[in-house]
Design a protein around this motif. Structure first.
Motif, PDB file in Angstrom:
ATOM      1  N   ILE A 262       0.859  -1.158  -0.096  1.00 45.07           N
ATOM      2  CA  ILE A 262       0.106  -0.025  -0.040  1.00 45.07           C
ATOM      3  C   ILE A 262       1.026   1.191  -0.086  1.00 45.07           C
ATOM      4  O   ILE A 262       1.605   1.448   1.077  1.00 45.07           O
ATOM      5  CB  ILE A 262      -0.928   0.214   1.108  1.00 45.07           C
ATOM      6  CG1 ILE A 262      -1.776  -1.399   1.237  1.00 45.07           C
ATOM      7  CG2 ILE A 262      -1.634   1.424   1.140  1.00 45.07           C
ATOM      8  CD1 ILE A 262      -2.700  -1.396   2.351  1.00 45.07           C
ATOM      9  N   GLY A 263       1.077   1.790  -1.194  1.00 48.04           N
ATOM     10  CA  GLY A 263       1.935   2.775  -1.384  1.00 48.04           C
ATOM     11  C   GLY A 263       3.449   2.103  -1.162  1.00 48.04           C
ATOM     12  O   GLY A 263       3.324   0.903  -1.802  1.00 48.04           O
ATOM     13  N   ALA A 264       4.459   2.503  -0.630  1.00 46.52           N
ATOM     14  CA  ALA A 264       5.807   1.748  -0.370  1.00 46.52           C
ATOM     15  C   ALA A 264       5.630   0.984   0.967  1.00 46.52           C
ATOM     16  O   ALA A 264       6.543   0.453   1.318  1.00 46.52           O
ATOM     17  CB  ALA A 264       6.778   2.546  -0.254  1.00 46.52           C
ATOM     18  N   TRP A 265       4.709   0.966   1.861  1.00 50.61           N
ATOM     19  CA  TRP A 265       4.289   0.174   2.856  1.00 50.61           C
ATOM     20  C   TRP A 265       3.970  -1.277   2.391  1.00 50.61           C
ATOM     21  O   TRP A 265       3.366  -1.775   1.758  1.00 50.61           O
ATOM     22  CB  TRP A 265       3.024   0.503   3.603  1.00 50.61           C
ATOM     23  CG  TRP A 265       2.984   1.875   4.203  1.00 50.61           C
ATOM     24  CD1 TRP A 265       2.256   2.959   3.753  1.00 50.61           C
ATOM     25  CD2 TRP A 265       3.674   2.448   5.374  1.00 50.61           C
ATOM     26  NE1 TRP A 265       2.496   4.201   4.439  1.00 50.61           N
ATOM     27  CE2 TRP A 265       3.287   3.707   5.489  1.00 50.61           C
ATOM     28  CE3 TRP A 265       4.467   1.708   6.302  1.00 50.61           C
ATOM     29  CZ2 TRP A 265       3.578   4.752   6.488  1.00 50.61           C
ATOM     30  CZ3 TRP A 265       4.960   2.712   7.418  1.00 50.61           C
ATOM     31  CH2 TRP A 265       4.589   3.970   7.482  1.00 50.61           C
ATOM     32  N   CYS A 266       5.155  -2.180   3.110  1.00 50.21           N
ATOM     33  CA  CYS A 266       5.141  -3.516   2.532  1.00 50.21           C
ATOM     34  C   CYS A 266       5.004  -4.702   3.481  1.00 50.21           C
ATOM     35  O   CYS A 266       5.110  -5.695   2.996  1.00 50.21           O
ATOM     36  CB  CYS A 266       6.423  -3.941   1.731  1.00 50.21           C
ATOM     37  SG  CYS A 266       7.868  -3.797   2.805  1.00 50.21           S
ATOM     38  N   PHE A 267       4.817  -4.095   4.777  1.00 52.04           N
ATOM     39  CA  PHE A 267       4.657  -5.196   5.912  1.00 52.04           C
ATOM     40  C   PHE A 267       3.898  -4.462   6.929  1.00 52.04           C
ATOM     41  O   PHE A 267       4.384  -3.439   7.284  1.00 52.04           O
ATOM     42  CB  PHE A 267       6.122  -5.324   6.252  1.00 52.04           C
ATOM     43  CG  PHE A 267       6.341  -6.427   7.649  1.00 52.04           C
ATOM     44  CD1 PHE A 267       6.532  -7.811   7.125  1.00 52.04           C
ATOM     45  CD2 PHE A 267       6.185  -6.061   8.726  1.00 52.04           C
ATOM     46  CE1 PHE A 267       6.683  -8.768   8.024  1.00 52.04           C
ATOM     47  CE2 PHE A 267       6.636  -6.907   9.885  1.00 52.04           C
ATOM     48  CZ  PHE A 267       6.595  -8.181   9.399  1.00 52.04           C
ATOM     49  N   ILE A 268       2.962  -4.974   7.396  1.00 52.01           N
ATOM     50  CA  ILE A 268       2.096  -4.644   8.539  1.00 52.01           C
ATOM     51  C   ILE A 268       1.935  -5.892   9.678  1.00 52.01           C
ATOM     52  O   ILE A 268       0.943  -6.616   9.268  1.00 52.01           O
ATOM     53  CB  ILE A 268       0.897  -4.076   8.105  1.00 52.01           C
ATOM     54  CG1 ILE A 268       0.946  -2.838   7.519  1.00 52.01           C
ATOM     55  CG2 ILE A 268       0.106  -3.561   9.416  1.00 52.01           C
ATOM     56  CD1 ILE A 268      -0.353  -2.171   6.752  1.00 52.01           C
ATOM     57  N   ASP A 269       2.449  -5.490  10.718  1.00 48.33           N
ATOM     58  CA  ASP A 269       2.343  -6.517  11.994  1.00 48.33           C
ATOM     59  C   ASP A 269       1.639  -5.902  13.105  1.00 48.33           C
ATOM     60  O   ASP A 269       1.865  -4.426  13.392  1.00 48.33           O
ATOM     61  CB  ASP A 269       3.629  -7.097  12.581  1.00 48.33           C
ATOM     62  CG  ASP A 269       4.124  -8.260  11.602  1.00 48.33           C
ATOM     63  OD1 ASP A 269       3.399  -8.887  10.948  1.00 48.33           O
ATOM     64  OD2 ASP A 269       5.304  -8.824  12.382  1.00 48.33           O
ATOM     65  N   HIS A 270       0.902  -6.434  13.663  1.00 46.19           N
ATOM     66  CA  HIS A 270      -0.084  -5.820  14.801  1.00 46.19           C
ATOM     67  C   HIS A 270      -0.346  -6.918  15.876  1.00 46.19           C
ATOM     68  O   HIS A 270      -0.731  -8.085  15.872  1.00 46.19           O
ATOM     69  CB  HIS A 270      -1.695  -5.774  14.105  1.00 46.19           C
ATOM     70  CG  HIS A 270      -2.676  -5.107  14.964  1.00 46.19           C
ATOM     71  ND1 HIS A 270      -4.237  -5.282  14.684  1.00 46.19           N
ATOM     72  CD2 HIS A 270      -2.790  -4.498  16.056  1.00 46.19           C
ATOM     73  CE1 HIS A 270      -4.649  -4.872  15.987  1.00 46.19           C
ATOM     74  NE2 HIS A 270      -3.827  -4.186  16.692  1.00 46.19           N
ATOM     75  N   TYR A 271       0.268  -6.359  17.073  1.00 43.37           N
ATOM     76  CA  TYR A 271       0.256  -7.374  18.113  1.00 43.37           C
ATOM     77  C   TYR A 271      -0.364  -6.691  19.501  1.00 43.37           C
ATOM     78  O   TYR A 271      -0.395  -5.666  19.582  1.00 43.37           O
ATOM     79  CB  TYR A 271       1.572  -7.627  18.498  1.00 43.37           C
ATOM     80  CG  TYR A 271       2.617  -6.484  18.607  1.00 43.37           C
ATOM     81  CD1 TYR A 271       3.019  -5.895  19.912  1.00 43.37           C
ATOM     82  CD2 TYR A 271       3.276  -5.900  17.421  1.00 43.37           C
ATOM     83  CE1 TYR A 271       3.772  -4.983  20.000  1.00 43.37           C
ATOM     84  CE2 TYR A 271       4.208  -4.826  17.744  1.00 43.37           C
ATOM     85  CZ  TYR A 271       4.292  -4.231  18.930  1.00 43.37           C
ATOM     86  OH  TYR A 271       5.146  -3.392  19.089  1.00 43.37           O
ATOM     87  N   GLY A 272      -0.659  -7.527  20.315  1.00 47.27           N
ATOM     88  CA  GLY A 272      -1.394  -6.984  21.735  1.00 47.27           C
ATOM     89  C   GLY A 272      -2.916  -6.834  21.617  1.00 47.27           C
ATOM     90  O   GLY A 272      -3.380  -6.904  20.508  1.00 47.27           O
ATOM     91  N   PRO A 273      -3.393  -6.496  22.681  1.00 46.73           N
ATOM     92  CA  PRO A 273      -2.657  -6.255  23.912  1.00 46.73           C
ATOM     93  C   PRO A 273      -2.215  -7.600  24.529  1.00 46.73           C
ATOM     94  O   PRO A 273      -3.261  -8.463  24.834  1.00 46.73           O
ATOM     95  CB  PRO A 273      -3.510  -5.362  24.986  1.00 46.73           C
ATOM     96  CG  PRO A 273      -5.130  -5.613  24.257  1.00 46.73           C
ATOM     97  CD  PRO A 273      -4.984  -6.006  22.929  1.00 46.73           C
TER      98      PRO A 273
END
Length: 309
Positions: free
Chosen positions: A34-45
């Protein structure tokens, strides 16, 4: 506004002796960027007393920038540039790997709940071998129609981050009050992604639930976000101009060919000065995993039209 494409997360264990599980929405088969965003990690709580928290030993990166953003807790960052910093809620830590960097990430002893996102940005060809860099920025809150925004990269709602990027990008945390709705002016040339952390948020005509990522193609001059719940909702909005290059992403490396990856792995295993040395971590570096028994092919976004749901 047309509806958003919905990308669901998959659970992935991070490496290390005490792996913590993250929810990964990018990359996936349907979308690499998405654009140059190539990695999304989401953690927690995550309750650190139960999970052990984050303890990531020295490891390398090439061809990318890492963006750390917390909702709660604290992480100690050290890298081979000599940076020693703390990631705290509402504060941006951006590290540029370029030709090569190594770093550690460890949740601090007084952290009880660890909760946040880890994002990567692919560097364009002309800058992917740039030197190491580290930036820290604390964006101020922007209040708009029952929403509070913190713009950590790019520009939104009249606020512009001073942190430079190698391609046009947007990154912002958005907290919507109960049943609040806000319409934000956006760059019509950008594609956007909205990651839901808590609550249920309608992006245009599409309802997004926790851990889902809503995608909007370029062509939107505004985006309307509505909290459909009676409690505050929180999301991270990312965006940028479409990244037209293909990349090879394997382990912690971003390159352009299988040979790029092989070379980076060899350099890391040989303790090459390419990645430098991280001081202050009481443990061994993470060894590179074995390469697959096949050539790693470059990937870009699909060229076929995507539907919505």
């Amino acid at each position: 506004m047309s509806g958003a494409e919905v990308l669901s997360a998959r659970e992935v264990p991070l490496g290390g002796p005490r792996a913590m599980t993250v929810r990964r929405t990018l990359p996936q088969r349907a979308r690499t960027f998405i654009g140059a965003w190539c990695f999304i990690d989401h953690y927690g709580p995550d309750d650190v007393a139960t999970t052990g928290g984050m303890d990531v030993a020295p490891h390398p990166h090439t061809g990318l920038q890492t963006v750390s953003w917390l909702f709660s807790g604290e992480i100690e960052h050290r890298d081979s540039l000599g940076s020693h910093a703390f990631v705290r809620p509402g504060e941006l830590n951006l590290m540029t790997g370029g030709h090569g960097i190594s770093h550690t990430e460890v949740s601090t002893p007084h952290t009880t709940i660890l909760h946040g996102v880890q994002l990567w940005v692919a560097l364009p060809e002309e800058h992917r071998n740039t030197g190491r860099d580290f930036r820290h920025h604390v964006p101020g809150p922007v209040h708009r129609d029952g929403a509070v925004l913190r713009v950590f990269l790019g520009s939104l709602a009249g606020e512009t981050s001073p942190v430079p990027t190698f391609t046009p990008l947007l990154g912002a945390e958005i907290v919507l009050g109960p049943r609040a709705s806000t319409t934000l002016g956006t760059d019509i040339t950008f594609e956007h992604g909205l990651l839901i952390d808590q609550g249920e948020v309608r992006m245009g005509g599409t309802l997004l639930r926790p851990a889902e990522l809503g995608y909007l193609a370029p062509g939107h001059a505004t985006v309307t976000l509505t909290n459909e719940t009676d409690s505050p909702a929180r999301a991270v909005l990312v965006g940028g101009t479409p990244f037209e290059e293909q990349i090879v992403m394997w382990w912690n490396f971003v390159g352009r060919s299988h040979e790029d990856i092989v070379r980076a792995r060899q350099d890391w295993e040989a303790a090459s000065e390419r990645f430098g040395h991280v001081d202050g971590y009481p443990g061994e570096r993470i060894p590179a995993p074995s390469l697959p028994n096949a050539t790693i092919a470059p990937r870009g976004n699909p060229t076929h039209p995507k539907g919505t749901r």
